[in-house]
Scaffold this active site. Structure first.
Site, PDB file in Angstrom:
ATOM      1  N   VAL A 161       0.837  -1.202   0.000  1.00 45.76           N
ATOM      2  CA  VAL A 161       0.000   0.000   0.000  1.00 45.76           C
ATOM      3  C   VAL A 161       0.874   1.255   0.000  1.00 45.76           C
ATOM      4  O   VAL A 161       0.588   2.227  -0.708  1.00 45.76           O
ATOM      5  CB  VAL A 161      -0.958   0.015   1.220  1.00 45.76           C
ATOM      6  CG1 VAL A 161      -1.747   1.317   1.278  1.00 45.76           C
ATOM      7  CG2 VAL A 161      -1.900  -1.182   1.173  1.00 45.76           C
ATOM      8  N   CYS A 162       1.944   1.227   0.780  1.00 47.56           N
ATOM      9  CA  CYS A 162       2.782   2.422   0.996  1.00 47.56           C
ATOM     10  C   CYS A 162       3.290   3.074  -0.286  1.00 47.56           C
ATOM     11  O   CYS A 162       3.180   4.297  -0.424  1.00 47.56           O
ATOM     12  CB  CYS A 162       3.937   2.085   1.931  1.00 47.56           C
ATOM     13  SG  CYS A 162       3.398   1.505   3.552  1.00 47.56           S
TER      14      CYS A 162
END
Length: 179
Positions: A50-51
């Site tokens: 996600v990051c």
């Protein structure tokens, strides 16, 4: 967790600003961008899923933030060396226009109250800090849920009007007048 109206903590961290090992690392502290708005966002871990989507999205909006006299700082509890390796490895992170700061001692995340006690990493937190160092916006999502950099930009626009802004207000729209 520190919130709106509180002073953003003092910090001194190493940031990754390029992919060239000879000049990749620079010091950043609370005074590095004195007099500017600051967008400080945290992600849990490098080399995750996600990051990088969020980091790249903040990167794409960096010019928009800069046009509003704001600087962007991305922060995680990984070391500057891990940040550099991730920048080199991940295509969408190679040319980031803002520093990736290392809070390896977890001092800033702890001072803000955004260190996830169970996971031992930064929570997915975002702060807008005004030029006087006061937190004007705080936003934290679950570790598994990405945030919206566009919403952070919208809120910055609203804060900079110093007016009453209705729900879903966007730059250029009318603000509210108190009766």
């Amino acid at each position: 967790m520190l919130g709106v109206g509180q002073k953003f903590p003092q910090f001194s961290l190493t940031g990754v600003v390029s992919n060239d090992l000879n000049n990749a690392f620079q010091p950043f502290d609370s005074n590095s961008s004195a007099g500017k708005w600051k967008i400080v966002f945290f992600w849990p871990k490098d080399f995750t899923f996600v990051c990088p989507t969020e980091i790249a999205a903040f990167g794409k909006l960096n010019k928009e933030f800069a046009d509003r006299d704001a600087v962007v700082y991305g922060v995680s509890t990984d070391s500057e060396f891990v940040h550099l390796a991730w920048r080199k490895d991940k295509e969408e992170l190679r040319n980031l226009p803002f520093p990736m700061l290392s809070d390896i001692k977890r001092e800033l995340t702890s001072a803000l109250g955004v260190l996830d006690a169970e996971a031992g990493v930064a929570q997915r937190a975002t702060y807008i800090v005004d030029p006087q160092g006061v937190i004007r916006f705080a936003y934290v999502t679950d570790l598994n849920v990405g945030r919206s950099p566009e919403e952070v930009l919208r809120v910055l626009d609203a804060l900079q009007t110093d007016e009453l802004c209705p729900c879903n207000w966007k730059k250029g729209e009318d603000t509210l007048q108190a009766a």
